[in-house]
Scaffold this motif. Structure first.
Motif, PDB file in Angstrom:
ATOM      1  N   GLY A   1       0.778  -1.238   0.000  1.00  0.00           N
ATOM      2  CA  GLY A   1       0.000   0.000   0.000  1.00  0.00           C
ATOM      3  C   GLY A   1       0.808   1.287   0.000  1.00  0.00           C
ATOM      4  N   THR A   2       1.865   1.341   0.812  1.00  0.00           N
ATOM      5  CA  THR A   2       2.637   2.591   0.848  1.00  0.00           C
ATOM      6  C   THR A   2       3.415   2.790  -0.452  1.00  0.00           C
ATOM      7  N   SER A   3       3.700   1.707  -1.150  1.00  0.00           N
ATOM      8  CA  SER A   3       4.460   1.809  -2.400  1.00  0.00           C
ATOM      9  C   SER A   3       3.606   2.329  -3.558  1.00  0.00           C
TER      10      SER A   3
ATOM     11  N   ILE B   1       8.924  -9.011  -2.998  1.00  0.00           N
ATOM     12  CA  ILE B   1       7.927  -8.246  -2.252  1.00  0.00           C
ATOM     13  C   ILE B   1       8.513  -6.876  -1.932  1.00  0.00           C
ATOM     14  N   TYR B   2       8.056  -5.874  -2.640  1.00  0.00           N
ATOM     15  CA  TYR B   2       8.538  -4.505  -2.415  1.00  0.00           C
ATOM     16  C   TYR B   2       7.666  -3.840  -1.356  1.00  0.00           C
ATOM     17  N   THR B   3       8.323  -3.198  -0.368  1.00  0.00           N
ATOM     18  CA  THR B   3       7.545  -2.570   0.696  1.00  0.00           C
ATOM     19  C   THR B   3       8.233  -1.292   1.160  1.00  0.00           C
ATOM     20  N   ASP B   4       7.835  -0.804   2.357  1.00  0.00           N
ATOM     21  CA  ASP B   4       8.386   0.484   2.804  1.00  0.00           C
ATOM     22  C   ASP B   4       9.626   0.321   3.691  1.00  0.00           C
ATOM     23  N   VAL B   5      10.098  -0.915   3.857  1.00  0.00           N
ATOM     24  CA  VAL B   5      11.388  -1.149   4.531  1.00  0.00           C
ATOM     25  C   VAL B   5      12.249  -1.968   3.567  1.00  0.00           C
ATOM     26  N   ASP B   6      13.571  -1.923   3.751  1.00  0.00           N
ATOM     27  CA  ASP B   6      14.403  -2.582   2.745  1.00  0.00           C
ATOM     28  C   ASP B   6      14.745  -4.018   3.120  1.00  0.00           C
ATOM     29  N   GLY B   7      13.835  -4.684   3.808  1.00  0.00           N
ATOM     30  CA  GLY B   7      14.038  -6.091   4.114  1.00  0.00           C
ATOM     31  C   GLY B   7      13.368  -6.475   5.416  1.00  0.00           C
ATOM     32  N   VAL B   8      13.588  -7.724   5.810  1.00  0.00           N
ATOM     33  CA  VAL B   8      13.094  -8.190   7.097  1.00  0.00           C
ATOM     34  C   VAL B   8      14.164  -7.840   8.124  1.00  0.00           C
ATOM     35  N   TYR B   9      13.756  -7.239   9.206  1.00  0.00           N
ATOM     36  CA  TYR B   9      14.688  -6.800  10.243  1.00  0.00           C
ATOM     37  C   TYR B   9      14.619  -7.713  11.465  1.00  0.00           C
ATOM     38  N   THR B  10      15.626  -7.575  12.315  1.00  0.00           N
ATOM     39  CA  THR B  10      15.675  -8.391  13.527  1.00  0.00           C
ATOM     40  C   THR B  10      14.488  -8.100  14.446  1.00  0.00           C
ATOM     41  N   THR B  11      13.913  -6.916  14.328  1.00  0.00           N
ATOM     42  CA  THR B  11      12.606  -6.645  14.920  1.00  0.00           C
ATOM     43  C   THR B  11      12.014  -5.468  14.158  1.00  0.00           C
ATOM     44  N   ASP B  12      10.780  -5.092  14.487  1.00  0.00           N
ATOM     45  CA  ASP B  12      10.135  -3.998  13.762  1.00  0.00           C
ATOM     46  C   ASP B  12      10.983  -2.725  13.897  1.00  0.00           C
ATOM     47  N   PRO B  13      11.528  -2.237  12.788  1.00  0.00           N
ATOM     48  CA  PRO B  13      12.390  -1.047  12.876  1.00  0.00           C
ATOM     49  C   PRO B  13      11.652   0.190  13.388  1.00  0.00           C
ATOM     50  N   ARG B  14      10.334   0.140  13.391  1.00  0.00           N
ATOM     51  CA  ARG B  14       9.581   1.276  13.942  1.00  0.00           C
ATOM     52  C   ARG B  14       9.673   1.328  15.464  1.00  0.00           C
ATOM     53  N   ILE B  15       9.978   0.194  16.084  1.00  0.00           N
ATOM     54  CA  ILE B  15      10.071   0.133  17.541  1.00  0.00           C
ATOM     55  C   ILE B  15      11.508   0.231  18.015  1.00  0.00           C
TER      56      ILE B  15
ATOM     57  N   GLU C   1       7.423 -18.134  11.689  1.00  0.00           N
ATOM     58  CA  GLU C   1       7.211 -17.813  13.105  1.00  0.00           C
ATOM     59  C   GLU C   1       7.151 -16.297  13.294  1.00  0.00           C
ATOM     60  N   MET C   2       8.093 -15.581  12.672  1.00  0.00           N
ATOM     61  CA  MET C   2       8.111 -14.118  12.817  1.00  0.00           C
ATOM     62  C   MET C   2       6.759 -13.547  12.383  1.00  0.00           C
ATOM     63  N   ALA C   3       6.283 -14.003  11.215  1.00  0.00           N
ATOM     64  CA  ALA C   3       5.033 -13.460  10.669  1.00  0.00           C
ATOM     65  C   ALA C   3       3.860 -13.826  11.578  1.00  0.00           C
TER      66      ALA C   3
ATOM     67  N   ALA D   1       5.153 -10.005  13.180  1.00  0.00           N
ATOM     68  CA  ALA D   1       5.899  -9.151  12.243  1.00  0.00           C
ATOM     69  C   ALA D   1       5.120  -9.051  10.943  1.00  0.00           C
ATOM     70  N   LYS D   2       4.421  -7.940  10.751  1.00  0.00           N
ATOM     71  CA  LYS D   2       3.449  -7.945   9.660  1.00  0.00           C
ATOM     72  C   LYS D   2       4.066  -7.670   8.285  1.00  0.00           C
ATOM     73  N   VAL D   3       5.390  -7.693   8.207  1.00  0.00           N
ATOM     74  CA  VAL D   3       6.038  -7.429   6.926  1.00  0.00           C
ATOM     75  C   VAL D   3       5.624  -8.441   5.845  1.00  0.00           C
ATOM     76  N   LEU D   4       5.305  -9.673   6.236  1.00  0.00           N
ATOM     77  CA  LEU D   4       4.732 -10.646   5.297  1.00  0.00           C
ATOM     78  C   LEU D   4       3.520 -11.301   5.945  1.00  0.00           C
TER      79      LEU D   4
HETATM   80  P1  ADP Z   1       2.971  -3.238   2.761  1.00  0.00           P
HETATM   81  O1  ADP Z   1       1.958  -2.161   2.752  1.00  0.00           O
HETATM   82  O2  ADP Z   1       4.096  -3.004   1.791  1.00  0.00           O
HETATM   83  O3  ADP Z   1       2.392  -4.605   2.641  1.00  0.00           O
HETATM   84  P2  ADP Z   1       3.235  -3.596   5.635  1.00  0.00           P
HETATM   85  O4  ADP Z   1       2.908  -2.377   6.405  1.00  0.00           O
HETATM   86  O5  ADP Z   1       2.227  -4.674   5.547  1.00  0.00           O
HETATM   87  O6  ADP Z   1       3.715  -3.138   4.173  1.00  0.00           O
HETATM   88  O7  ADP Z   1       4.600  -4.245   6.196  1.00  0.00           O
HETATM   89  C1  ADP Z   1       5.763  -3.464   6.325  1.00  0.00           C
HETATM   90  C2  ADP Z   1       5.918  -3.016   7.773  1.00  0.00           C
HETATM   91  O8  ADP Z   1       6.124  -4.134   8.597  1.00  0.00           O
HETATM   92  C3  ADP Z   1       7.125  -2.153   8.030  1.00  0.00           C
HETATM   93  O9  ADP Z   1       6.845  -0.789   7.792  1.00  0.00           O
HETATM   94  C4  ADP Z   1       7.454  -2.429   9.499  1.00  0.00           C
HETATM   95  O10 ADP Z   1       7.034  -1.403  10.368  1.00  0.00           O
HETATM   96  C5  ADP Z   1       6.653  -3.668   9.820  1.00  0.00           C
HETATM   97  N1  ADP Z   1       7.475  -4.705  10.436  1.00  0.00           N
HETATM   98  C6  ADP Z   1       7.168  -5.377  11.577  1.00  0.00           C
HETATM   99  N2  ADP Z   1       8.127  -6.228  11.907  1.00  0.00           N
HETATM  100  C7  ADP Z   1       9.087  -6.129  10.960  1.00  0.00           C
HETATM  101  C8  ADP Z   1      10.359  -6.765  10.763  1.00  0.00           C
HETATM  102  N3  ADP Z   1      10.808  -7.700  11.596  1.00  0.00           N
HETATM  103  N4  ADP Z   1      11.083  -6.395   9.684  1.00  0.00           N
HETATM  104  C9  ADP Z   1      10.643  -5.461   8.830  1.00  0.00           C
HETATM  105  N5  ADP Z   1       9.453  -4.822   8.975  1.00  0.00           N
HETATM  106  C10 ADP Z   1       8.683  -5.149  10.014  1.00  0.00           C
END
Ligand code: ADP
Ligand code: ASP
Ligand code: MG
Length: 419
Positions: free
Chosen positions: A11-13, A177-191, A208-210, A214-217
């Motif tokens: 969505g953000t893309s 999967i293109y999104t608003d972060v440049d990959g999967v991080y060790t935790t949510d980079p927003r926190i 497990e992460m998802a 971790a809503k990135v996927l």
């Molecule tokens: P999109 O709209 O592209 O589907 P989402 O908002 O669903 O994007 O997912 C991307 C978001 O997931 C990031 O902005 C980030 O805040 C959150 N997120 C939570 N945990 C993680 C993680 N471990 N690594 C990367 N992003 C994470």
């Protein structure tokens, strides 16, 4: 055929026309590189929430009438139609042949569990032929259709699953999967700003992460990628083509064997989507758990953590369990309906809880992971209300007010902080 590529944009893309044009440039670059491309798009960010709010305002079903879950799907699926059309138009304006495909046109056939449908089949002949002819297929994510022609949606975040399913059906070389972060991080980079990008993560850890928050996927997209062996890459859409170094970008989700460096803990996830239900003063005898959890299962309420504690009087117990926040009210209702049969005193609901988890395949062969977790939380004065473990994760339930504190403490304790 081997050069088919699926690209998915969240969505953000695709939040406005300027971003859609940038997506167009990223797609055009892959076409120029010789790929046969299918693109899956989400609705513009905020759109799906707005549509969901419209359906809420239209009101719940009147007494005695079934809920209109099928019409909910008709409404909320519409956001993706807009972005599919806009991106196809944008690509054409750039001289790249393209057409939009809605879920029912492919068709992406799903079951009829409206609002959270599962994909059953994607007959990919027509789509594959179009893509191979050099026409970019711009697919509306999130959408499915039942075998009798009703529109469905795949659950929130479902465009990820659309993309992986299309990649599997097209036998694509990869799903990006293109999104608003440049990959999967060790935790949510927003926190935690010290979170690090993970260059490679196993399907299992990602799953497990998802599923732990971790809503990135979307969880189902990872399940599907794992089952169908679809290589997935997560990367940022906020770059111009050629700008990022391809050898050092994004996160590859792949088989465990492909990962050389196996960390004990790879990541920390959290979920605020939890609710704790307590049955106080529950007479304890065989069949009690069966009665409680069958009732919840029959109603489709998913139960996660369960803790039973005995009181001084061995015949009386307290039962605690957690459910998704969205199911909490229904779970309380179902429990109240069991009160006379089971003879407990009271049902309590606590929605101010969060689940924090540490995940890592290295846990299989290392001891002491739980101990470090409990120590790190104790040092910060965070009380643990419940614990659950599996081979590669440990989750704890805590007071929601301490979520960020706990995530940061654990991130540091397992040496994940960026230095
Ligand atoms: P999109 O709209 O592209 O589907 P989402 O908002 O669903 O994007 O997912 C991307 C978001 O997931 C990031 O902005 C980030 O805040 C959150 N997120 C939570 N945990 C993680 C993680 N471990 N690594 C990367 N992003 C994470
Ligand atoms: N637009 C849908 C949602 O917001 C699907 C997605 O973005 O993946 O949930
Ligand atoms: Mg998403």
């Amino acid at each position: 055929m081997s050069s088919r590529l699926v690209m998915k944009f969240g969505g953000t893309s695709v939040a406005d026309l300027e971003r859609i044009r940038r997506v167009g440039r990223l797609v055009a670059a892959e076409v120029r590189a010789g790929h046969k491309v299918a693109v899956v798009v989400s609705a513009m960010s905020g759109k799906t929430n707005e549509l969901v709010a419209w359906t809420d305002q239209a009101g719940p079903a009147a007494d005695g009438l079934p809920p209109s879950d099928d019409e909910y799907d008709v409404v909320v699926a519409s956001g993706e139609q807009v972005t599919a059309g806009l991106l196809a138009m944008t690509l054409r304006n750039m001289g790249v042949p393209a057409r939009s495909w809605l879920g029912w046109q492919i068709p992406i056939i799903s079951d009829d569990a409206h609002g959270r449908a599962r994909i059953d089949d994607i007959p990919a002949e027509a789509l594959g032929a179009a893509v191979d002819s050099g026409q970019v297929a711009v697919i509306a994510g999130f959408q499915g259709v039942t075998s009798d022609g009703r529109i469905t949606t795949l659950g929130r975040g479902g465009s990820d699953t659309s993309a992986v399913a299309v990649a599997a059906a097209l036998k694509a070389i990869r799903c990006d999967i293109y999104t608003d972060v440049d990959g999967v991080y060790t935790t949510d980079p927003r926190i935690e700003e010290r979170a690090r990008r993970i260059p490679k993560i196993s399907y299992e850890e990602m799953l497990e992460m998802a599923s732990l928050g971790a809503k990135v996927l979307q969880t189902r997209s990872v399940e599907l990628a794992m089952a169908q062996h679809v290589p997935v890459r997560v990367l940022s859409s906020f770059v111009e083509p050629g700008e990022a170094d391809p050898a050092n970008t994004g996160t590859i989700v792949c088989d465990e064997e492909e990962i050389v460096e196996k960390r004990i803990v790879s990541g920390v996830a959290y979920s605020r989507d939890e609710a704790r239900i307590t049955l106080l003063g529950l007479p304890d005898h065989p069949g009690v758990s069966k009665a409680i959890f069958s009732r919840l299962a029959d109603a489709g309420v998913n139960v996660d953590m369960i803790v039973q504690s005995r009181s001084r009087n061995a015949e009386i117990a307290n039962m605690d369990f957690t459910v998704g926040r969205r199911d909490a009210a229904r779970a309380v209702e179902l429990m109240n309906a069991l009160k006379d049969e089971l003879g407990f005193e009271e049902v309590r609901l606590d929605e101010a809880v969060a689940k924090v988890s540490v995940i890592g395949i290295g846990m299989r062969s290392h001891v002491g992971v739980a101990q470090s977790m409990f120590t790190a939380l104790a040092d910060k004065g965070v009380n643990i209300q419940a614990i659950s473990t599996s081979e590669i994760k440990i989750s704890v339930l805590i007071d929601a007010a301490y979520t960020e504190l706990a995530v940061r403490a654990l991130h540091g304790a397992y040496g994940l902080d960026q230095v």
